[in-house]
Scaffold this active site. Sequence first.
Site, PDB file in Angstrom:
ATOM      1  N   LYS A   1      36.076  -5.627  46.748  1.00  0.00           N
ATOM      2  CA  LYS A   1      34.915  -5.698  47.641  1.00  0.00           C
ATOM      3  C   LYS A   1      35.011  -6.953  48.525  1.00  0.00           C
ATOM      4  O   LYS A   1      35.146  -6.871  49.729  1.00  0.00           O
ATOM      5  CB  LYS A   1      33.611  -5.741  46.845  1.00  0.00           C
ATOM      6  CG  LYS A   1      33.513  -4.716  45.730  1.00  0.00           C
ATOM      7  CD  LYS A   1      33.238  -3.318  46.238  1.00  0.00           C
ATOM      8  CE  LYS A   1      32.948  -2.387  45.073  1.00  0.00           C
ATOM      9  NZ  LYS A   1      32.648  -1.027  45.489  1.00  0.00           N
TER      10      LYS A   1
ATOM     11  N   TRP B   1      26.636   1.898  38.022  1.00  0.00           N
ATOM     12  CA  TRP B   1      27.568   1.073  37.254  1.00  0.00           C
ATOM     13  C   TRP B   1      26.873   0.403  36.085  1.00  0.00           C
ATOM     14  O   TRP B   1      27.464   0.225  35.011  1.00  0.00           O
ATOM     15  CB  TRP B   1      28.255   0.062  38.166  1.00  0.00           C
ATOM     16  CG  TRP B   1      28.921   0.745  39.322  1.00  0.00           C
ATOM     17  CD1 TRP B   1      28.627   0.622  40.646  1.00  0.00           C
ATOM     18  CD2 TRP B   1      29.970   1.724  39.254  1.00  0.00           C
ATOM     19  NE1 TRP B   1      29.418   1.450  41.405  1.00  0.00           N
ATOM     20  CE2 TRP B   1      30.253   2.135  40.579  1.00  0.00           C
ATOM     21  CE3 TRP B   1      30.694   2.290  38.195  1.00  0.00           C
ATOM     22  CZ2 TRP B   1      31.231   3.088  40.881  1.00  0.00           C
ATOM     23  CZ3 TRP B   1      31.666   3.241  38.493  1.00  0.00           C
ATOM     24  CH2 TRP B   1      31.924   3.624  39.822  1.00  0.00           C
TER      25      TRP B   1
ATOM     26  N   ASP C   1      27.575  -8.257  36.184  1.00  0.00           N
ATOM     27  CA  ASP C   1      28.571  -7.546  36.987  1.00  0.00           C
ATOM     28  C   ASP C   1      28.270  -7.865  38.445  1.00  0.00           C
ATOM     29  O   ASP C   1      27.275  -7.417  39.002  1.00  0.00           O
ATOM     30  CB  ASP C   1      28.465  -6.043  36.721  1.00  0.00           C
ATOM     31  CG  ASP C   1      29.416  -5.214  37.569  1.00  0.00           C
ATOM     32  OD1 ASP C   1      30.115  -5.782  38.434  1.00  0.00           O
ATOM     33  OD2 ASP C   1      29.440  -3.982  37.384  1.00  0.00           O
TER      34      ASP C   1
END
Length: 356
Positions: A193, A102, A169
């Site tokens: 999540k 990511w 992030d």
Amino acid sequence: MKKHNYSAGPSILPQEVFEKSAQAILDFNDSGLSILEISHRSKDFVAVMDEARELALELLDLKGKGYQALFLAGGASLEFLMVPYNLMKENGKAAYLDSGTWASGAIKEAKLFGETIVVASSKEQNYNHIPKGYSVPADADYFHCTSNNTIFGTQMKEFPALEMPMVCDMSSDIFSRVIDFSKFDIIYAGAQKNMGPAGTTLVIVKEDILGKNGRVIPSMLDYVKHIKAESMYNTPAVFPIYASLLTLQWLKKQGGITAIEKINNEKAALIYAEIDRNPLFKGAAAVEDRSIMNATFLLNDEAHAAIFDTMWKAAGISGLPGHRSVGGYRASMYNALPLKSVQVLVDVMKELESKV
């Protein structure tokens, strides 16, 4: 039988969130309407949005410190684009730490806007550790990092002290451990999540860093416009935001981030102790960088995979296979996963040892 859900995301949520969400789908706030059909401008949902934004800041200890919380669409991946649009100057540059898939995706988007410096990368070692000992150019417009790498099972334990804005992030470990969140100027995280179902993204923005890069920003990508519209510049994801509010309320009742961190550390200690003790298994990530959210591990002998897979499935475990980039197994232990579920997995690992 209720499964022991190790899915990396969308992932396990607290049982009471399912129950309250289910009731709201049938009848929200005794309104005679479902949460799925109410107007996002209705008094009932505006109250949900306001509380969710306020509670996110409260739990992160950022309330009254110049930050705004937004619930936006497009997933964390859209923030890969929104961050440089809002922070990188014309002919400017940004600094990125490449610690996983990511992070690499964020770097790719930033390169569309200007000079993008990768200060360090662990790609050559298949991202099995967090790069260290790097320096960040003092003239960068901002520094971007990824706190937890879901796929590879690594987690940043320390963050640099910088004069420039720092963006993080935190999709897979937000609300899971105590950090000085005021170190960061933008924090973003997909809900799926630790916070809610897929469909919304939490963005925490320090207001005084915005509007300074000289760019013309498309309206939907402009944090300033979303802040002025109180996170309702366009129709928000009503149900995911409501479920996220319920999850944040649950977390507060548990004692907040301080309390949940203790439980998360217990879960991580339990699984890693077994990985290190059991001669049939080995960890995939560098020990010093192991994530408390995502434990990645491998069998030393793949000949044991068939019997192990049969055993953990029979024990009611779900979502254990590792990402194809790493292979093996990944135990994602988000906030709502109980300690007893980790014990079930550890017991299966021990049983495998006794059988082979």
